[in-house]
Design a protein around this motif. Structure first.
Motif, PDB file in Angstrom:
ATOM      1  N   ILE A 145     -55.625 -48.470  35.993  1.00 12.36           N
ATOM      2  CA  ILE A 145     -55.234 -47.077  36.187  1.00 12.36           C
ATOM      3  C   ILE A 145     -53.851 -46.902  35.570  1.00 12.36           C
ATOM      4  CG2 ILE A 145     -54.632 -45.318  37.881  1.00 12.36           C
ATOM      5  CD1 ILE A 145     -56.613 -46.735  39.794  1.00 12.36           C
ATOM      6  N   THR A 146     -53.669 -45.825  34.813  1.00 10.61           N
ATOM      7  CA  THR A 146     -52.360 -45.501  34.250  1.00 10.61           C
ATOM      8  C   THR A 146     -51.845 -44.255  34.943  1.00 10.61           C
ATOM      9  OG1 THR A 146     -52.936 -46.444  32.111  1.00 10.61           O
ATOM     10  CG2 THR A 146     -51.079 -44.925  32.167  1.00 10.61           C
ATOM     11  N   GLU A 147     -50.682 -44.388  35.535  1.00 11.26           N
ATOM     12  CA  GLU A 147     -50.034 -43.270  36.212  1.00 11.26           C
ATOM     13  C   GLU A 147     -48.781 -42.919  35.416  1.00 11.26           C
ATOM     14  OE1 GLU A 147     -48.156 -43.122  40.463  1.00 11.26           O
ATOM     15  OE2 GLU A 147     -50.283 -43.650  40.587  1.00 11.26           O
ATOM     16  N   PHE A 148     -48.672 -41.674  34.987  1.00  6.88           N
ATOM     17  CA  PHE A 148     -47.530 -41.259  34.177  1.00  6.88           C
ATOM     18  C   PHE A 148     -46.392 -40.786  35.070  1.00  6.88           C
ATOM     19  CE2 PHE A 148     -51.167 -40.934  31.391  1.00  6.88           C
ATOM     20  CZ  PHE A 148     -50.712 -41.593  30.272  1.00  6.88           C
ATOM     21  N   LYS A 149     -45.183 -41.232  34.746  1.00  7.87           N
ATOM     22  CA  LYS A 149     -43.995 -40.819  35.491  1.00  7.87           C
ATOM     23  C   LYS A 149     -43.550 -39.441  34.995  1.00  7.87           C
ATOM     24  CE  LYS A 149     -42.055 -45.473  35.835  1.00  7.87           C
ATOM     25  NZ  LYS A 149     -40.860 -46.259  35.506  1.00  7.87           N
ATOM     26  N   PRO A 150     -42.886 -38.682  35.855  1.00  8.49           N
ATOM     27  CA  PRO A 150     -42.328 -37.417  35.367  1.00  8.49           C
ATOM     28  C   PRO A 150     -41.122 -37.696  34.471  1.00  8.49           C
ATOM     29  CG  PRO A 150     -41.696 -37.780  37.638  1.00  8.49           C
ATOM     30  CD  PRO A 150     -42.643 -38.882  37.275  1.00  8.49           C
ATOM     31  N   VAL A 151     -40.916 -36.815  33.511  1.00  9.15           N
ATOM     32  CA  VAL A 151     -39.731 -36.883  32.660  1.00  9.15           C
ATOM     33  C   VAL A 151     -38.806 -35.782  33.153  1.00  9.15           C
ATOM     34  CG1 VAL A 151     -38.830 -36.658  30.325  1.00  9.15           C
ATOM     35  CG2 VAL A 151     -41.040 -37.775  30.713  1.00  9.15           C
ATOM     36  N   ILE A 152     -37.609 -36.168  33.592  1.00 10.52           N
ATOM     37  CA  ILE A 152     -36.617 -35.224  34.124  1.00 10.52           C
ATOM     38  C   ILE A 152     -35.426 -35.236  33.177  1.00 10.52           C
ATOM     39  CG2 ILE A 152     -35.176 -34.616  36.102  1.00 10.52           C
ATOM     40  CD1 ILE A 152     -37.068 -36.444  37.797  1.00 10.52           C
ATOM     41  N   ARG A 153     -35.138 -34.061  32.589  1.00  9.42           N
ATOM     42  CA  ARG A 153     -34.006 -33.955  31.667  1.00  9.42           C
ATOM     43  C   ARG A 153     -33.123 -32.798  32.111  1.00  9.42           C
ATOM     44  NH1 ARG A 153     -35.123 -32.538  26.297  1.00  9.42           N
ATOM     45  NH2 ARG A 153     -36.707 -31.167  27.096  1.00  9.42           N
ATOM     46  N   THR A 154     -31.871 -32.881  31.733  1.00 14.76           N
ATOM     47  CA  THR A 154     -30.950 -31.783  32.029  1.00 14.76           C
ATOM     48  C   THR A 154     -30.234 -31.392  30.747  1.00 14.76           C
ATOM     49  OG1 THR A 154     -29.186 -33.326  32.638  1.00 14.76           O
ATOM     50  CG2 THR A 154     -30.588 -32.497  34.410  1.00 14.76           C
ATOM     51  N   GLU A 155     -30.071 -30.102  30.579  1.00 20.21           N
ATOM     52  CA  GLU A 155     -29.295 -29.541  29.459  1.00 20.21           C
ATOM     53  C   GLU A 155     -28.447 -28.425  30.031  1.00 20.21           C
ATOM     54  OE1 GLU A 155     -31.790 -28.271  26.260  1.00 20.21           O
ATOM     55  OE2 GLU A 155     -32.767 -30.221  26.092  1.00 20.21           O
ATOM     56  N   ASN A 156     -27.139 -28.666  30.109  1.00 19.54           N
ATOM     57  CA  ASN A 156     -26.205 -27.714  30.715  1.00 19.54           C
ATOM     58  C   ASN A 156     -26.677 -27.399  32.134  1.00 19.54           C
ATOM     59  OD1 ASN A 156     -24.657 -27.691  28.324  1.00 19.54           O
ATOM     60  ND2 ASN A 156     -26.066 -26.200  27.436  1.00 19.54           N
TER      61      ASN A 156
END
Length: 194
Positions: free
Chosen positions: A114-125
């Motif tokens: 099983i492949t579980e994808f992690k969330p991608v959390i980014r910030t810009e300003n």
């Protein structure tokens, strides 16, 4: 003499390939002796982590991968009590899960990883951007903290296979922020400052 060795080597490689294809089409899981169980993952990177846990139980093994490429290690699972276990490879953006059962010293691996994808959390300003691939469409809870106070919380029902959200925080609230994303019994966080 060299030609004979090369011919034997080619025949052995072809035979091994044929056996590999024959085994790939075999849908019946086989029980193997728990004393020498090979756990293998392809395309690993240095710094990925491997953990083996009893399902919904304690961590039995944890190790950081030291070399990129293919990871292969032989374990002795014969002393494990009968039950369900999980081997997880924690990569940069995904977790690969191999489930297996132990019954009376024998190990039976499930047919599919099983492949579980992690969330991608980014910030810009003052923007917080969150992306998450969720083929199983599980609910995702997003909580944004300013210092230790919750300033926003939302639970997104599992209706989207690809989740994309943008949140805007106030320019006037300077200081430490934290975003926590909970999904599929896992928690991911990102700290940022304004």
């Amino acid at each position: 003499m060299k030609t004979t060795i090369k011919n034997y080597l080619v025949v052995a490689l072809m035979f091994g390939t044929l056996l590999g294809y024959a085994n790939a089409n075999n849908t019946t899981p086989t029980a193997i002796d728990g004393k020498r169980v090979k756990v293998e993952f392809n395309a690993v990177k240095k710094g990925n982590t491997l953990t083996i846990t009893q399902k919904n139980g304690p961590v039995l093994y944890s190790s950081e991968i030291e070399n990129s490429g293919t990871f292969s290690k032989i374990f002795d699972f014969s002393a494990l009590e009968s039950g369900s276990y999980v081997a997880e490879l924690n990569k940069d953006y995904e977790i690969i899960i191999k489930s297996f059962e132990v019954k009376n010293g024998l190990v039976i691996f499930s047919e599919n990883d099983i492949t579980e994808f992690k969330p991608v959390i980014r910030t810009e300003n003052e923007l917080v951007l969150i992306s998450k691939i969720s083929f199983n469409q599980k609910p995702v809870q997003v909580t944004v903290f300013y210092k230790d106070d919750v300033i926003y919380s939302e639970t997104i029902k599992g209706t989207e296979k690809i989740l994309n959200r943008v949140y805007k925080v106030s320019k006037e609230l300077k200081g430490n922020y934290k975003v926590i994303v909970n999904t599929n019994n896992r928690s991911y966080s990102q700290d940022f400052n304004l």
